[in-house]
Every structure is written in structure tokens, then in C-alpha cells.
Design a protein around this motif. Structure first.
Motif, PDB file in Angstrom:
ATOM      1  N   LYS A 132       0.823  -1.215   0.000  1.00 16.32           N
ATOM      2  CA  LYS A 132       0.000   0.000   0.000  1.00 16.32           C
ATOM      3  C   LYS A 132       0.857   1.266   0.000  1.00 16.32           C
ATOM      4  CE  LYS A 132      -3.930  -2.105   2.305  1.00 16.32           C
ATOM      5  NZ  LYS A 132      -4.909  -1.982   3.379  1.00 16.32           N
ATOM      6  N   MET A 133       2.162   1.103  -0.007  1.00 19.40           N
ATOM      7  CA  MET A 133       3.081   2.235   0.073  1.00 19.40           C
ATOM      8  C   MET A 133       3.651   2.570  -1.305  1.00 19.40           C
ATOM      9  SD  MET A 133       6.451   2.524   2.523  1.00 19.40           S
ATOM     10  CE  MET A 133       7.193   1.074   1.808  1.00 19.40           C
ATOM     11  N   ALA A 134       3.808   3.854  -1.569  1.00 18.33           N
ATOM     12  CA  ALA A 134       4.451   4.319  -2.796  1.00 18.33           C
ATOM     13  C   ALA A 134       5.813   4.901  -2.430  1.00 18.33           C
ATOM     14  CB  ALA A 134       3.591   5.370  -3.490  1.00 18.33           C
ATOM     15  N   ARG A 135       6.877   4.291  -2.933  1.00 15.74           N
ATOM     16  CA  ARG A 135       8.240   4.736  -2.645  1.00 15.74           C
ATOM     17  C   ARG A 135       8.749   5.528  -3.856  1.00 15.74           C
ATOM     18  NH1 ARG A 135      11.740   3.865   1.111  1.00 15.74           N
ATOM     19  NH2 ARG A 135      10.580   2.141   2.031  1.00 15.74           N
ATOM     20  N   TYR A 136       9.138   6.769  -3.604  1.00 14.30           N
ATOM     21  CA  TYR A 136       9.586   7.675  -4.658  1.00 14.30           C
ATOM     22  C   TYR A 136      11.103   7.700  -4.772  1.00 14.30           C
ATOM     23  CZ  TYR A 136       5.028   9.516  -5.726  1.00 14.30           C
ATOM     24  OH  TYR A 136       3.740   9.644  -6.155  1.00 14.30           O
ATOM     25  N   SER A 137      11.558   7.929  -6.015  1.00 12.50           N
ATOM     26  CA  SER A 137      12.986   8.095  -6.286  1.00 12.50           C
ATOM     27  C   SER A 137      13.136   9.062  -7.454  1.00 12.50           C
ATOM     28  CB  SER A 137      13.624   6.742  -6.638  1.00 12.50           C
ATOM     29  OG  SER A 137      13.028   6.201  -7.803  1.00 12.50           O
ATOM     30  N   LEU A 138      14.340   9.582  -7.616  1.00 10.25           N
ATOM     31  CA  LEU A 138      14.623  10.423  -8.774  1.00 10.25           C
ATOM     32  C   LEU A 138      14.691   9.524 -10.005  1.00 10.25           C
ATOM     33  CD1 LEU A 138      17.414  12.723  -7.263  1.00 10.25           C
ATOM     34  CD2 LEU A 138      14.975  13.211  -7.508  1.00 10.25           C
ATOM     35  N   THR A 139      14.285  10.044 -11.153  1.00 13.13           N
ATOM     36  CA  THR A 139      14.266   9.204 -12.355  1.00 13.13           C
ATOM     37  C   THR A 139      15.660   8.802 -12.796  1.00 13.13           C
ATOM     38  OG1 THR A 139      14.147  11.166 -13.740  1.00 13.13           O
ATOM     39  CG2 THR A 139      12.072  10.027 -13.269  1.00 13.13           C
ATOM     40  N   ASP A 140      16.628   9.700 -12.613  1.00 10.03           N
ATOM     41  CA  ASP A 140      17.997   9.346 -12.978  1.00 10.03           C
ATOM     42  C   ASP A 140      18.987  10.288 -12.307  1.00 10.03           C
ATOM     43  OD1 ASP A 140      18.270  11.686 -14.649  1.00 10.03           O
ATOM     44  OD2 ASP A 140      17.293  10.604 -16.262  1.00 10.03           O
ATOM     45  N   LEU A 141      20.250  10.005 -12.500  1.00  9.37           N
ATOM     46  CA  LEU A 141      21.323  10.766 -11.875  1.00  9.37           C
ATOM     47  C   LEU A 141      21.363  12.217 -12.347  1.00  9.37           C
ATOM     48  CD1 LEU A 141      23.720  10.587  -9.945  1.00  9.37           C
ATOM     49  CD2 LEU A 141      25.122   9.828 -11.863  1.00  9.37           C
ATOM     50  N   HIS A 142      20.858  12.496 -13.550  1.00 10.90           N
ATOM     51  CA  HIS A 142      20.879  13.869 -14.073  1.00 10.90           C
ATOM     52  C   HIS A 142      20.136  14.838 -13.157  1.00 10.90           C
ATOM     53  CE1 HIS A 142      21.414  11.628 -17.979  1.00 10.90           C
ATOM     54  NE2 HIS A 142      22.504  12.374 -17.889  1.00 10.90           N
ATOM     55  N   ILE A 143      19.021  14.405 -12.629  1.00 11.52           N
ATOM     56  CA  ILE A 143      18.210  15.277 -11.770  1.00 11.52           C
ATOM     57  C   ILE A 143      18.999  15.636 -10.518  1.00 11.52           C
ATOM     58  CG2 ILE A 143      16.027  15.540 -10.539  1.00 11.52           C
ATOM     59  CD1 ILE A 143      15.896  15.225 -13.690  1.00 11.52           C
ATOM     60  N   GLU A 144      19.622  14.646  -9.919  1.00 15.87           N
ATOM     61  CA  GLU A 144      20.454  14.897  -8.738  1.00 15.87           C
ATOM     62  C   GLU A 144      21.606  15.838  -9.084  1.00 15.87           C
ATOM     63  OE1 GLU A 144      23.306  12.467  -5.591  1.00 15.87           O
ATOM     64  OE2 GLU A 144      21.920  11.340  -6.847  1.00 15.87           O
ATOM     65  N   MET A 145      22.231  15.630 -10.219  1.00 15.04           N
ATOM     66  CA  MET A 145      23.357  16.470 -10.626  1.00 15.04           C
ATOM     67  C   MET A 145      22.923  17.925 -10.843  1.00 15.04           C
ATOM     68  SD  MET A 145      25.317  13.789 -13.173  1.00 15.04           S
ATOM     69  CE  MET A 145      26.197  15.078 -14.000  1.00 15.04           C
ATOM     70  N   ILE A 146      21.785  18.123 -11.485  1.00 12.76           N
ATOM     71  CA  ILE A 146      21.276  19.479 -11.723  1.00 12.76           C
ATOM     72  C   ILE A 146      21.040  20.173 -10.391  1.00 12.76           C
ATOM     73  CG2 ILE A 146      19.298  20.810 -12.588  1.00 12.76           C
ATOM     74  CD1 ILE A 146      19.118  18.581 -14.808  1.00 12.76           C
ATOM     75  N   TYR A 147      20.404  19.469  -9.457  1.00 11.45           N
ATOM     76  CA  TYR A 147      20.147  20.029  -8.133  1.00 11.45           C
ATOM     77  C   TYR A 147      21.466  20.385  -7.439  1.00 11.45           C
ATOM     78  CZ  TYR A 147      19.370  20.206  -3.168  1.00 11.45           C
ATOM     79  OH  TYR A 147      19.404  20.588  -1.857  1.00 11.45           O
ATOM     80  N   LYS A 148      22.397  19.447  -7.404  1.00 15.32           N
ATOM     81  CA  LYS A 148      23.649  19.660  -6.674  1.00 15.32           C
ATOM     82  C   LYS A 148      24.513  20.755  -7.303  1.00 15.32           C
ATOM     83  CE  LYS A 148      23.937  15.265  -4.302  1.00 15.32           C
ATOM     84  NZ  LYS A 148      24.665  14.008  -4.121  1.00 15.32           N
ATOM     85  N   VAL A 149      24.548  20.824  -8.614  1.00 12.65           N
ATOM     86  CA  VAL A 149      25.333  21.880  -9.275  1.00 12.65           C
ATOM     87  C   VAL A 149      24.716  23.248  -9.004  1.00 12.65           C
ATOM     88  CG1 VAL A 149      26.014  22.817 -11.539  1.00 12.65           C
ATOM     89  CG2 VAL A 149      26.360  20.405 -11.024  1.00 12.65           C
ATOM     90  N   GLY A 150      23.385  23.327  -9.045  1.00 11.83           N
ATOM     91  CA  GLY A 150      22.710  24.578  -8.729  1.00 11.83           C
ATOM     92  C   GLY A 150      22.991  25.020  -7.306  1.00 11.83           C
ATOM     93  N   LEU A 151      22.918  24.099  -6.365  1.00 11.52           N
ATOM     94  CA  LEU A 151      23.193  24.408  -4.968  1.00 11.52           C
ATOM     95  C   LEU A 151      24.645  24.843  -4.782  1.00 11.52           C
ATOM     96  CD1 LEU A 151      22.097  24.474  -2.073  1.00 11.52           C
ATOM     97  CD2 LEU A 151      22.758  22.054  -1.872  1.00 11.52           C
ATOM     98  N   GLU A 152      25.547  24.124  -5.418  1.00 10.56           N
ATOM     99  CA  GLU A 152      26.969  24.475  -5.338  1.00 10.56           C
ATOM    100  C   GLU A 152      27.194  25.893  -5.867  1.00 10.56           C
ATOM    101  OE1 GLU A 152      30.880  22.961  -7.688  1.00 10.56           O
ATOM    102  OE2 GLU A 152      29.629  21.389  -6.792  1.00 10.56           O
ATOM    103  N   HIS A 153      26.527  26.238  -6.937  1.00  9.03           N
ATOM    104  CA  HIS A 153      26.687  27.569  -7.529  1.00  9.03           C
ATOM    105  C   HIS A 153      26.241  28.674  -6.579  1.00  9.03           C
ATOM    106  CE1 HIS A 153      26.869  30.714 -10.515  1.00  9.03           C
ATOM    107  NE2 HIS A 153      25.626  31.047 -10.203  1.00  9.03           N
ATOM    108  N   ILE A 154      25.098  28.503  -5.935  1.00  4.73           N
ATOM    109  CA  ILE A 154      24.620  29.570  -5.052  1.00  4.73           C
ATOM    110  C   ILE A 154      25.408  29.650  -3.753  1.00  4.73           C
ATOM    111  CG2 ILE A 154      22.286  29.587  -6.020  1.00  4.73           C
ATOM    112  CD1 ILE A 154      21.477  28.292  -3.246  1.00  4.73           C
ATOM    113  N   LEU A 155      26.094  28.568  -3.383  1.00  5.77           N
ATOM    114  CA  LEU A 155      26.887  28.558  -2.154  1.00  5.77           C
ATOM    115  C   LEU A 155      28.300  29.108  -2.368  1.00  5.77           C
ATOM    116  CD1 LEU A 155      25.804  25.129  -0.620  1.00  5.77           C
ATOM    117  CD2 LEU A 155      25.007  27.425   0.003  1.00  5.77           C
ATOM    118  N   GLU A 156      28.673  29.396  -3.608  1.00  6.39           N
ATOM    119  CA  GLU A 156      30.026  29.929  -3.879  1.00  6.39           C
ATOM    120  C   GLU A 156      30.213  31.290  -3.253  1.00  6.39           C
ATOM    121  OE1 GLU A 156      30.389  29.983  -8.146  1.00  6.39           O
ATOM    122  OE2 GLU A 156      31.275  27.998  -8.133  1.00  6.39           O
TER     123      GLU A 156
END
Length: 124
Positions: free
Chosen positions: A100-124
Motif C-alpha cells: 500500500k506504500m508508494a516509494r519515490y525516487s529520482l528518475t535518474d542521476l541527471h536530476i540529482e546532478m542538476i540540483y547539486k550543481v545549482g546548490l553548489e553555484h549559489i553557495l560559492e
């Protein structure tokens, strides 16, 4: 004060307009189609919502069920489900039913990379 604003408005602008045809031709060959730019623009709009970004950040750590996402973000299920629906519709997240549970995940590594690169950019 007006002159100061006028000077700043010319900052970063060429004083003489004399384009470099060879450079222009090289970059124009590498441009995407108008349709691709439109699709990419729509894709990046999805990242323009803090709740969706928070969900992506959680799923970049590990797959989670809706209840876990709600608890982690301290949000109700309706709010989280609405954002997950948008992320799913745009192929950023997927889910797998486990009973009865729905377990979510990112579709692929690209999504994680986009998020992490964006975060890295604003934290510079």
C-alpha cells in the motif's frame, strides 16, 4: 547622481560594435533549436518551486515513501502529493508501489546532478 546611473548603464557594453564573424558562426552552429530551448525553459521552471526542490533534495539522499517526505518537510500529504504529481508528470521522479506504500525516487542521476550543481553555484 543621474550621471552615475548613466555610466553604470554602459557597464559591460562594447563601446564599438564590431562583431567577430568567425566567433559568431562557431557559436551559431552549436545552438539548439527553438523547440529545444522552449522545452529546456519549461524543464527549468519545474526547479522554480522551493517545495519541489526540497523533495528533490531528499530523494537525492535516498528513496522515500510519501509519508517520510511529509514528515521530513513537515507538510501535509495533499501538498506533497501535488508537488510529486508535477515532478512525476515532468519525469523528474518515479515511484514504485510496495504493497500500500508508494516509494519515490529520482528518475535518474541527471536530476540529482542538476540540483547539486545549482546548490553548489549559489553557495560559492
Amino acid at each position: 547622481m543621474e550621471n552615475n546611473n548613466l555610466e553604470n548603464s554602459n557597464e559591460g557594453v562594447c563601446e564599438v560594435f564590431d562583431s567577430h564573424e568567425d566567433a559568431v558562426n562557431r557559436v551559431k552552429k552549436r545552438m539548439s533549436s527553438e523547440e529545444e530551448y522552449a522545452e529546456l525553459s519549461e524543464f527549468f521552471k519545474i526547479f522554480g518551486n522551493p517545495t519541489r526542490l526540497k523533495i528533490i533534495s531528499l530523494l537525492a539522499v535516498e528513496d522515500l515513501c510519501v509519508c517520510d517526505i511529509c514528515d521530513a518537510l513537515e507538510l501535509n500529504q495533499t501538498t506533497v502529493s501535488n508537488q510529486l504529481r508535477i515532478l512525476r508528470a515532468n519525469n523528474l521522479v518515479k515511484y514504485q508501489k510496495e504493497g500500500k506504500m508508494a516509494r519515490y525516487s529520482l528518475t535518474d542521476l541527471h536530476i540529482e546532478m542538476i540540483y547539486k550543481v545549482g546548490l553548489e553555484h549559489i553557495l560559492e
